[in-house]
Design a protein around this motif. Structure first.
Motif, PDB file in Angstrom:
ATOM      1  N   SER A 205      41.895  35.368 -14.730  1.00  0.00           N
ATOM      2  CA  SER A 205      43.242  35.898 -15.355  1.00  0.00           C
ATOM      3  C   SER A 205      43.066  36.976 -16.296  1.00  0.00           C
ATOM      4  O   SER A 205      43.828  38.049 -16.460  1.00  0.00           O
ATOM      5  N   ASP A 206      42.024  37.047 -16.970  1.00  0.00           N
ATOM      6  CA  ASP A 206      41.870  38.245 -17.878  1.00  0.00           C
ATOM      7  C   ASP A 206      41.346  39.744 -17.006  1.00  0.00           C
ATOM      8  O   ASP A 206      41.860  40.580 -17.460  1.00  0.00           O
TER       9      ASP A 206
ATOM     10  N   ASN B 277      40.831  29.633 -12.375  1.00  0.00           N
ATOM     11  CA  ASN B 277      40.333  30.493 -13.376  1.00  0.00           C
ATOM     12  C   ASN B 277      39.217  30.401 -14.004  1.00  0.00           C
ATOM     13  O   ASN B 277      38.851  30.133 -14.920  1.00  0.00           O
TER      14      ASN B 277
ATOM     15  N   ALA C  22      45.339  30.485 -11.066  1.00  0.00           N
ATOM     16  CA  ALA C  22      44.375  30.978 -12.044  1.00  0.00           C
ATOM     17  C   ALA C  22      45.226  31.508 -13.181  1.00  0.00           C
ATOM     18  O   ALA C  22      44.789  31.590 -14.425  1.00  0.00           O
ATOM     19  N   VAL C  23      46.380  32.167 -12.828  1.00  0.00           N
ATOM     20  CA  VAL C  23      46.991  32.706 -13.817  1.00  0.00           C
ATOM     21  C   VAL C  23      47.722  31.647 -14.898  1.00  0.00           C
ATOM     22  O   VAL C  23      47.994  31.776 -15.901  1.00  0.00           O
TER      23      VAL C  23
END
Length: 903
Positions: A582-583, A632, A624-625
């Motif tokens: 996500s980053d 994630n 994942a978000v």
């Protein structure tokens, strides 16, 4: 950010604003001497188009300047070209499937058309690895080229001027020559239109009465009464028991006393009051350089300004400073509107009489004032005006104006444009910078006489702050700081509290510009020791020093991860501590609209025992978000995330329909849409359409045809080479002269094959149709593909004969004529005509070769007469095959002819 990335960022920058403004300014200077012809105003009430600037206006000041527009277009094209060189299509970062490689080739076509063709050929031949290698080599070449340009740019600067330095702004000429003629916007709009005739408005005592005026007389005393009186054509007012009294020519102030005497003679002991009623109308003429010249009916109280507003005001070729009021053939007043525009003084405005003429002559001498003055514009000046007078009109020089260099551009002897630099810094001026306090002599700079079409430019002072140092980088409060006497580093950044977290304390540097050439120097120091006051690190600062403080991440080799596909900013990013999927998505700017969020691929590389291996992890981006730890995942060095587009996307699917349809143009289609559906959406055919000649050009068909032709030609050339080698070795027992002739024939045939390979097939798909209704549901109602081009030609009236005839031409179609009849009209067959291989190309692109002499010719048919290809010495076994290929190319050529006729 590491040093390589910083360097790459500098190289990606567009040309500086200084360069762009300089280019635009040069175009402006070239345009200034060109005289401007005004359009003649037209009568009849309708306003003509707004004309160009007055004859003295510098061309650069006009609102629509084609030269400047062209310069801007050239600048944008140049910037676009630079970006094209610097960027590499993200679609080509990791193509795997044939579809992805074909998509990459489309984007590569804008950068390198030859490479794009080679990639498409490799994909068409099934050699995917070769296509990938070609893309990888080109990416390395782009990176090397980009690096070379960056190094060349850095070399040219000579370490004297860098983009981040405070001197960059100093060389940017913040002077605009976008100036307009002064005062003409007063007459724009309708808000200031004069009152219509007869409107009840206050009447002053000096108003002169005339025929058609009305007034009311109220009488009281010995008798009472109210009389509403109309002044007749003889200028008389008629009262009961008094009779006709002449009042025309009296002022409104004189009227009361005159009537009081008349009433007192008839009626003793009466008093009267007079009030004006409906006022007469007058006719005036407004001519000369005005927007709508003509005759105007106006109220009798109207002034010259009212007439100007009614006519739309002067054009930009008309004067504002010498407007003439003409009465009985003589000029009774000359009005300078600048007094009204600059001071609000309307004292020069005159009241109009019936049959007056307002005449606006051509504009007089003009001078442009651009740059840092209060009111940049083009001013009309008197013949004796000086530099000081014009600067006064412009409101004076701003505090940001550079007095040491005020430039005066002038046209000399109708031959050339010259420039003079004037120094106003020594001139005594008042606090507003408007006029000199005292005029010392006629040679003072402000007394410089001006000429028509002079241009005064007041440049700005340097935007660089003086007596400051700059703090940059990983600090809490970056920016300029006042430089004090003896100031050192720890007085600007006193300690760790002035830094952001994770600052690197063992290294920092001062970027210094020293000497008359402002040479750039880098002075490193240890920040932690500067805090402690160590003289070796706590250095004394100089004017315009730049203190650069770095973070730990910037000064160490960070591991990286990459992301490609449907994100806003694909590329390589530093792997930060505990960085997750996500980053990385956030760093890449988020998803594109067509990103598939259900399935992405995370490729993970590892090295064990000196060997590298890769594994793939499927990631659900939605989860994942949302923070699902299973998707994630925490990233590792060299991880690569590929975000795929949604499958079977309908976006971007368009076809072009042109020719004889009612609604030609581009049509967006859905997956599975057929030819007949799009033809219906295009409104059907026009009366001139020839549906049987429909031409469908398809990109995928073109690529397949091209690939097959090239493969076939390559095989035949290999056979030619083998035979040539056999001839050189003396195979076959031929004599020397016979062998040389055979080799010459082989060489000619090889050249013919090379010409064949250079030609591209048009990609036509043969479709048989007579109408849209009959097309539906048939095999010919094909599914459309993105990029298809559909052309409906006009109904043909000719039959075309090409090939080995004496005169390849097109002749009118006549019913009942056979093939030989049309060939005779083309001059007949040539000796080398191959009549046995003649064929017919129909308008729909299909061909026929059997029983031609008995076939009925139709309009739009093309008769192709091939040429015999036997060798002079001996025939080659495969030459007939080559002839067949040439015949297919002839078919392609005919298709092009049909398309050209349709367009």
């Amino acid at each position: 950010m590491d040093f390589a990335a910083r360097r790459m960022k500098r190289a990606n920058r567009k040309p500086s604003l200084a360069c762009r403004l300089l280019a635009a300014w040069l175009v402006t200077l070239m345009a200034l001497p060109v005289p401007v012809l005004a359009q003649a105003p037209t009568g009849g009430g309708a306003a003509p188009p707004a004309g160009p600037s007055p004859t003295g206006v510098p061309a650069s000041s006009q609102a629509a300047n084609p030269q400047k527009t062209e310069a801007k277009a050239g600048k944008k094209a140049e910037e676009k070209g630079d970006d094209k060189t610097a960027q590499f299509p993200p679609e080509c970062l990791s193509p795997q499937s044939p579809h992805e490689l074909q998509t990459c080739s489309k984007f590569l076509a804008a950068l390198n058309p030859t490479l794009a063709d080679e990639v498409r050929q490799a994909v068409g031949q099934g050699d995917l690895q070769r296509a990938k290698d070609l893309i990888d080599v080109f990416e390395l070449q782009q990176q090397a080229k980009f690096k070379s340009k960056a190094e060349e740019k850095e070399k040219k600067t000579g370490e004297q001027l860098v983009p981040d330095s405070p001197f960059t702004k100093a060389i940017e000429p913040e002077l605009s020559v976008e100036i307009e003629p002064f005062g003409y916007n007063l007459f724009q709009g309708t808000g200031a239109a004069p009152a219509p005739p007869g409107t009840q408005v206050p009447v002053s005592s000096d108003y002169i009465l005339g025929p058609d005026d009305e007034f009311t007389v109220t009488v009281w005393g010995q008798m009472d009464g109210v009389y509403k009186v109309h002044v007749n054509r003889e200028g008389e007012a008629i009262f009961p028991r008094i009779g006709a009294l002449p009042v025309a020519g009296l002022s409104y102030g004189e009227l009361r006393n005159y009537l009081a005497r008349a009433f007192s003679q008839q009626f003793k002991g009466t008093s009267i009051s007079v009030a004006m009623g409906q006022l007469r109308s007058i006719q005036v003429f407004v001519v000369g350089e005005v927007q709508k010249p003509g005759a105007y009916t106006m109220g009798s109280l109207s002034m010259v300004l009212s007439a100007l507003f009614a006519s739309g005001g002067p054009t930009k070729t008309g004067t504002l400073r010498d407007i003439r009021l003409m009465r009985n053939g003589k000029v009774v007043a000359q009005i300078d509107l600048y007094d009204f525009l600059l001071k609000g003084d309307k004292s020069q405005d005159q009241r109009l009489n019936d049959q007056d003429t307002v005449f606006v002559p051509l504009v007089g001498p003009v001078v442009g004032v651009a740059g840092h003055v209060q009111r940049p514009a083009i001013y009309e000046v008197k013949s004796t005006s000086t530099l000081g007078d014009v600067l006064t009109l412009a409101g004076g020089i701003r505090p940001t104006g550079y007095l040491t260099r005020v430039q005066l551009e002038r046209i000399a002897d109708h031959k050339k444009r010259v420039a003079m630099d004037l120094d106003l810094a020594a001139e005594p001026v008042d606090q507003t910078g408007l006029t000199p306090v005292s005029h010392r002599s006629g040679s003072d700079v402000l007394h410089t006489a001006l000429q028509n079409m002079d241009l005064v430019k007041v440049y700005p002072i340097s935007p660089v702050l003086q007596k400051v140092v700059y703090l940059k980088g990983h600090v809490l409060r970056p920016g300029p700081y006042e430089l004090k006497v003896g100031m050192k580093i720890n007085e600007v950044v006193a300690g760790p509290l002035d830094l952001l977290p994770e600052a690197f304390l063992d290294y920092a540097r001062i970027v210094r510009y020293s000497g008359p050439e402002r040479t750039r120097q880098v002075v490193p120091f240890r920040l932690l020791r500067a805090f402690a006051g160590d003289p070796a690190s706590n250095l004394e600062l100089q004017a315009l020093d730049e203190l650069e403080i770095y973070s730990k991440e910037e000064l160490k080799a960070l591991p990286t991860v990459s992301i490609a596909g449907e994100v806003r900013k694909p590329g390589t990013y530093p792997l930060l501590r505990a960085m997750r999927v996500s980053d990385l998505i956030v760093a890449a700017g988020g998803f594109q609209r067509l990103a598939s969020l259900k399935q992405a691929e995370l490729t993970r590389y590892s090295v064990q025992d000196g060997k590298s291996s890769a594994s793939t992890v499927i990631i659900d981006l939605d989860k994942a978000v949302a923070g699902d730890p299973q998707h994630n995942v925490e990233l590792q060095e060299l991880d690569a995330l590929a975000v795929r587009p949604v499958s079977e996307s309908e976006v971007g699917r368009s076809v072009t329909v042109q020719g004889e349809v009612k609604l030609p143009g581009q049509y967006w289609t859905t997956r599975g849409e057929r030819l007949s559906a799009v033809l219906k959406r295009a409104g059907g055919f026009t009366e001139r359409a020839y549906p049987r000649g429909l031409v469908l050009i398809r990109e995928s068909t073109k690529m397949v045809q091209q690939t097959e032709i090239q493969k076939y030609v390559a095989a035949q050339k290999q056979r030619l080479t083998s035979e040539a080698a056999a001839l050189i070795g003396g195979a076959g027992g031929m004599q020397g002269s016979q062998s040389q002739a055979e080799q010459a024939a082989l060489t000619a045939q090889t050249q013919a094959l090379d010409q064949l390979a250079a030609r591209l097939t048009p990609g036509r798909v043969v479709v048989k149709m007579t109408s849209i209704d009959r097309l539906e549901g048939t095999v010919d109602d094909v599914l459309l593909e993105p990029g298809d081009q559909i052309t409906i030609p006009q109904t043909p009236t000719t039959v075309t004969i090409v090939g080995a005839v004496r005169n390849s031409t097109s002749v009118l179609h006549r019913t009942g004529l056979a093939v030989d009849d049309y060939v005779r009209q083309a001059g007949g067959y040539m000796e080398e005509s191959d009549k046995g291989n003649m064929y017919l190309v129909k308008a729909d692109g299909s061909s026929e070769s059997s029983w031609l002499k008995f076939k009925q010719m139709e309009a739009g048919d093309t008769i192709v007469v091939p040429q015999k290809t036997e060798a002079k010495v001996r025939p080659l076994p495969f030459w007939n095959s080559i002839a067949t290929i040439f015949a297919s190319l002839a078919t392609a050529a005919v298709a092009f002819v049909i398309i050209g006729q349709a367009r």
